[in-house]
Design a protein around this motif. Sequence first.
Motif, PDB file in Angstrom:
ATOM      1  N   PRO A  56       0.818  -1.218   0.000  1.00  0.00           N
ATOM      2  CA  PRO A  56       0.000   0.000   0.000  1.00  0.00           C
ATOM      3  C   PRO A  56       0.855   1.273   0.000  1.00  0.00           C
ATOM      4  CG  PRO A  56      -0.948  -1.611   1.496  1.00  0.00           C
ATOM      5  CD  PRO A  56       0.375  -2.169   1.048  1.00  0.00           C
ATOM      6  N   ALA A  57       1.985   1.238   0.683  1.00  0.00           N
ATOM      7  CA  ALA A  57       2.845   2.423   0.712  1.00  0.00           C
ATOM      8  C   ALA A  57       3.388   2.731  -0.682  1.00  0.00           C
ATOM      9  CB  ALA A  57       3.997   2.213   1.693  1.00  0.00           C
ATOM     10  N   ALA A  58       3.808   1.700  -1.417  1.00  0.00           N
ATOM     11  CA  ALA A  58       4.329   1.906  -2.768  1.00  0.00           C
ATOM     12  C   ALA A  58       3.229   2.389  -3.705  1.00  0.00           C
ATOM     13  CB  ALA A  58       4.951   0.618  -3.291  1.00  0.00           C
ATOM     14  N   GLN A  59       2.020   1.843  -3.543  1.00  0.00           N
ATOM     15  CA  GLN A  59       0.893   2.292  -4.361  1.00  0.00           C
ATOM     16  C   GLN A  59       0.547   3.748  -4.064  1.00  0.00           C
ATOM     17  OE1 GLN A  59      -2.544  -0.371  -4.687  1.00  0.00           O
ATOM     18  NE2 GLN A  59      -1.301  -2.045  -3.884  1.00  0.00           N
ATOM     19  N   THR A  60       0.595   4.106  -2.795  1.00  0.00           N
ATOM     20  CA  THR A  60       0.295   5.480  -2.408  1.00  0.00           C
ATOM     21  C   THR A  60       1.306   6.447  -3.012  1.00  0.00           C
ATOM     22  OG1 THR A  60      -0.699   4.753  -0.318  1.00  0.00           O
ATOM     23  CG2 THR A  60       0.019   7.053  -0.449  1.00  0.00           C
ATOM     24  N   ARG A  61       2.576   6.113  -2.888  1.00  0.00           N
ATOM     25  CA  ARG A  61       3.613   6.991  -3.446  1.00  0.00           C
ATOM     26  C   ARG A  61       3.460   7.109  -4.965  1.00  0.00           C
ATOM     27  NH1 ARG A  61       8.186   9.482  -2.152  1.00  0.00           N
ATOM     28  NH2 ARG A  61       9.800   9.730  -3.742  1.00  0.00           N
ATOM     29  N   ALA A  62       3.164   6.014  -5.631  1.00  0.00           N
ATOM     30  CA  ALA A  62       3.011   6.043  -7.084  1.00  0.00           C
ATOM     31  C   ALA A  62       1.838   6.930  -7.492  1.00  0.00           C
ATOM     32  CB  ALA A  62       2.812   4.625  -7.612  1.00  0.00           C
ATOM     33  N   SER A  63       0.709   6.779  -6.813  1.00  0.00           N
ATOM     34  CA  SER A  63      -0.474   7.549  -7.188  1.00  0.00           C
ATOM     35  C   SER A  63      -0.319   9.028  -6.853  1.00  0.00           C
ATOM     36  CB  SER A  63      -1.718   6.986  -6.494  1.00  0.00           C
ATOM     37  OG  SER A  63      -2.880   7.624  -6.965  1.00  0.00           O
ATOM     38  N   VAL A  64       0.302   9.343  -5.727  1.00  0.00           N
ATOM     39  CA  VAL A  64       0.547  10.754  -5.409  1.00  0.00           C
ATOM     40  C   VAL A  64       1.442  11.378  -6.482  1.00  0.00           C
ATOM     41  CG1 VAL A  64       1.683  12.334  -3.803  1.00  0.00           C
ATOM     42  CG2 VAL A  64       0.184  10.542  -2.921  1.00  0.00           C
ATOM     43  N   THR A  65       2.491  10.653  -6.869  1.00  0.00           N
ATOM     44  CA  THR A  65       3.411  11.166  -7.889  1.00  0.00           C
ATOM     45  C   THR A  65       2.693  11.380  -9.213  1.00  0.00           C
ATOM     46  OG1 THR A  65       5.259  10.003  -6.841  1.00  0.00           O
ATOM     47  CG2 THR A  65       5.565  10.728  -9.119  1.00  0.00           C
ATOM     48  N   TYR A  66       1.978  10.365  -9.654  1.00  0.00           N
ATOM     49  CA  TYR A  66       1.336  10.383 -10.972  1.00  0.00           C
ATOM     50  C   TYR A  66       0.097  11.273 -10.980  1.00  0.00           C
ATOM     51  CZ  TYR A  66      -0.299   8.221 -15.390  1.00  0.00           C
ATOM     52  OH  TYR A  66      -0.695   7.991 -16.682  1.00  0.00           O
ATOM     53  N   ASN A  67      -0.879  10.959 -10.108  1.00  0.00           N
ATOM     54  CA  ASN A  67      -2.185  11.620 -10.176  1.00  0.00           C
ATOM     55  C   ASN A  67      -2.215  12.991  -9.517  1.00  0.00           C
ATOM     56  OD1 ASN A  67      -3.066   8.363  -9.529  1.00  0.00           O
ATOM     57  ND2 ASN A  67      -3.776   9.311 -11.424  1.00  0.00           N
ATOM     58  N   MET A  68      -1.544  13.121  -8.377  1.00  0.00           N
ATOM     59  CA  MET A  68      -1.657  14.360  -7.630  1.00  0.00           C
ATOM     60  C   MET A  68      -0.671  15.431  -8.091  1.00  0.00           C
ATOM     61  SD  MET A  68      -4.188  13.764  -5.634  1.00  0.00           S
ATOM     62  CE  MET A  68      -4.818  12.779  -7.007  1.00  0.00           C
ATOM     63  N   ILE A  69       0.587  15.041  -8.357  1.00  0.00           N
ATOM     64  CA  ILE A  69       1.604  16.021  -8.735  1.00  0.00           C
ATOM     65  C   ILE A  69       1.664  16.214 -10.248  1.00  0.00           C
ATOM     66  CG2 ILE A  69       4.070  16.539  -8.772  1.00  0.00           C
ATOM     67  CD1 ILE A  69       2.865  17.085  -6.083  1.00  0.00           C
ATOM     68  N   VAL A  70       1.919  15.146 -10.985  1.00  0.00           N
ATOM     69  CA  VAL A  70       2.092  15.268 -12.434  1.00  0.00           C
ATOM     70  C   VAL A  70       0.800  15.723 -13.107  1.00  0.00           C
ATOM     71  CG1 VAL A  70       2.515  13.970 -14.551  1.00  0.00           C
ATOM     72  CG2 VAL A  70       4.021  13.661 -12.578  1.00  0.00           C
ATOM     73  N   GLU A  71      -0.312  15.055 -12.773  1.00  0.00           N
ATOM     74  CA  GLU A  71      -1.580  15.428 -13.401  1.00  0.00           C
ATOM     75  C   GLU A  71      -2.286  16.557 -12.651  1.00  0.00           C
ATOM     76  OE1 GLU A  71      -3.444  11.666 -15.726  1.00  0.00           O
ATOM     77  OE2 GLU A  71      -3.656  11.586 -13.550  1.00  0.00           O
ATOM     78  N   GLY A  72      -2.415  16.399 -11.324  1.00  0.00           N
ATOM     79  CA  GLY A  72      -3.263  17.290 -10.555  1.00  0.00           C
ATOM     80  C   GLY A  72      -2.702  18.674 -10.334  1.00  0.00           C
ATOM     81  N   VAL A  73      -1.391  18.815 -10.338  1.00  0.00           N
ATOM     82  CA  VAL A  73      -0.779  20.133 -10.129  1.00  0.00           C
ATOM     83  C   VAL A  73      -0.190  20.662 -11.439  1.00  0.00           C
ATOM     84  CG1 VAL A  73       1.018  21.431  -8.937  1.00  0.00           C
ATOM     85  CG2 VAL A  73      -0.307  19.723  -7.691  1.00  0.00           C
TER      86      VAL A  73
END
Length: 299
Positions: A151-168
Amino acid sequence: MTHAAFTTTTHGLRRDLPPMRLFEKAKRYGIWNPSEIDFSQDRRDWLTLAPTEQDILLRLTSMFQAGEEAVTLDLLPLVMVIAQEGRLEEEMFLTTFLWEEAKHTDFFRRFLDEVVQHSGDLSRFHTPNYVALFYQALPAAMNALVTDRSPAAQTRASVTYNMIVEGVLAETGYHAYYTVFNQNGMLPGQVKGIGLLKQDESRHIAYGVYLISRLLAQDAGLWAVVEDTMNELLPLALGVIGDTFACYDPAPFGLTLDMFTDFALGQFQKRMERIERARGATLDQVIAATQAIIEQDSA
């Protein structure tokens, strides 16, 4: 790995889950073809622009082009993890997610080929902040899932991809495109394509909010991973924006650094607040909250 049973012939699909609602929206709104967008007026508009105006638009496009290729290349490990966990409803949506990222890659390349008519190397526009985020941090976080499905690796991946790269960063770039094109009444093909692309990306970000929220509902301790990743990568995203404006004095089209930094930080704060609500929430509460967000979005 063999199959012991199949979801659709044992208990069926959970259509109440947010990914299934996103899948329905993707089937309705995501069927558009970059090859059908008319760029003829865009080419005429392009030829009327001043050199610095062309340069900043080419810079933005080069970052979008490489960014869309990067997210297309780097999404597969997450799809594999979700499939291996047997989350069929999420995997079904992710098939549209990957297809749409590939479609965006096609769209920006058409703009470069037909409007800018540039076939050379554009990596000169990729600054150290951009390289650190797209060449290094994004693939590292996503490819870590190949050997670490935690879950920690999935969380880091999604924050990187969805929240920073896409969302910001991506949403800030779309805002830049819209500001320039709408205020100046030009490049109608690009305006149309970016509008369709924004609809696709809104579904991608909604899935990221759901995925991180689901993981947080199961383990509130993952909030530390969210914060650490956001704090590590947000300066890079803001740095990409700052790098762009540092190249122009003044920036073409009347654009200002504050305009886009404020927008980026606003997107960041909004997403953080949505995700934080999942700390201590139940999975049912996460599902209901995400569904409400999805229903508010017209696409």
